[in-house]
Write a protein that holds these residues in place. Structure first.
Motif, PDB file in Angstrom:
ATOM      1  N   CYS A  10       8.503   5.724   5.074  1.00 34.31           N
ATOM      2  CA  CYS A  10       9.536   6.749   5.065  1.00 34.31           C
ATOM      3  C   CYS A  10       9.947   7.012   6.514  1.00 34.31           C
ATOM      4  O   CYS A  10       9.091   7.169   7.383  1.00 34.31           O
ATOM      5  N   THR A  16       3.821   5.677   3.565  1.00 32.36           N
ATOM      6  CA  THR A  16       4.343   4.689   2.625  1.00 32.36           C
ATOM      7  C   THR A  16       5.339   5.363   1.695  1.00 32.36           C
ATOM      8  O   THR A  16       5.038   6.403   1.109  1.00 32.36           O
ATOM      9  N   ASN A  17       6.531   4.795   1.595  1.00 29.36           N
ATOM     10  CA  ASN A  17       7.561   5.433   0.777  1.00 29.36           C
ATOM     11  C   ASN A  17       7.412   5.133  -0.706  1.00 29.36           C
ATOM     12  O   ASN A  17       8.059   5.758  -1.526  1.00 29.36           O
ATOM     13  N   ARG A  18       6.575   4.191  -1.042  1.00 27.14           N
ATOM     14  CA  ARG A  18       6.302   3.810  -2.426  1.00 27.14           C
ATOM     15  C   ARG A  18       7.562   3.414  -3.204  1.00 27.14           C
ATOM     16  O   ARG A  18       7.646   3.575  -4.408  1.00 27.14           O
ATOM     17  N   CYS A  19       8.528   2.910  -2.472  1.00 22.14           N
ATOM     18  CA  CYS A  19       9.754   2.445  -3.123  1.00 22.14           C
ATOM     19  C   CYS A  19       9.460   1.147  -3.860  1.00 22.14           C
ATOM     20  O   CYS A  19       8.796   0.263  -3.333  1.00 22.14           O
ATOM     21  N   CYS A  53      10.776   8.868   1.203  1.00 23.48           N
ATOM     22  CA  CYS A  53       9.761   9.090   0.165  1.00 23.48           C
ATOM     23  C   CYS A  53      10.074  10.323  -0.681  1.00 23.48           C
ATOM     24  O   CYS A  53      10.802  11.220  -0.269  1.00 23.48           O
ATOM     25  N   ARG A  54       9.516  10.329  -1.853  1.00 24.81           N
ATOM     26  CA  ARG A  54       9.721  11.421  -2.808  1.00 24.81           C
ATOM     27  C   ARG A  54       9.311  12.764  -2.210  1.00 24.81           C
ATOM     28  O   ARG A  54      10.002  13.762  -2.364  1.00 24.81           O
TER      29      ARG A  54
END
Length: 70
Positions: A10, A16-19, A53-54
């Protein structure tokens, strides 16, 4: 000199943006609206290239002032 971008991180929190937009089933980011005001805060080289990121999106929605530079 520009810093290399990490597509997995992010651009705000650097976590970690976990996209998973490349996955066939899609990603959470397809279901969550990213506020234009948050997108406007991205440095020009990161616009349209980095996934936020969320948690940063939720944090911005709750308190946008957290993202303003002091």
């Amino acid at each position: 000199m520009t810093e290399p971008t990490n597509q997995d991180a992010c651009p705000f929190c650097l976590q970690t943006n976990r996209c998973d937009v490349a996955a066939k089933q899609g990603c959470w980011c397809n279901d969550l609206t990213v506020p234009q005001a948050l997108l406007n805060l991205l440095p020009e080289p990161l616009k349209n290239t980095s996934c936020i990121c969320r948690q940063c999106i939720v944090s911005f929605n709750n308190n946008p002032s957290l993202f303003l530079k002091k």
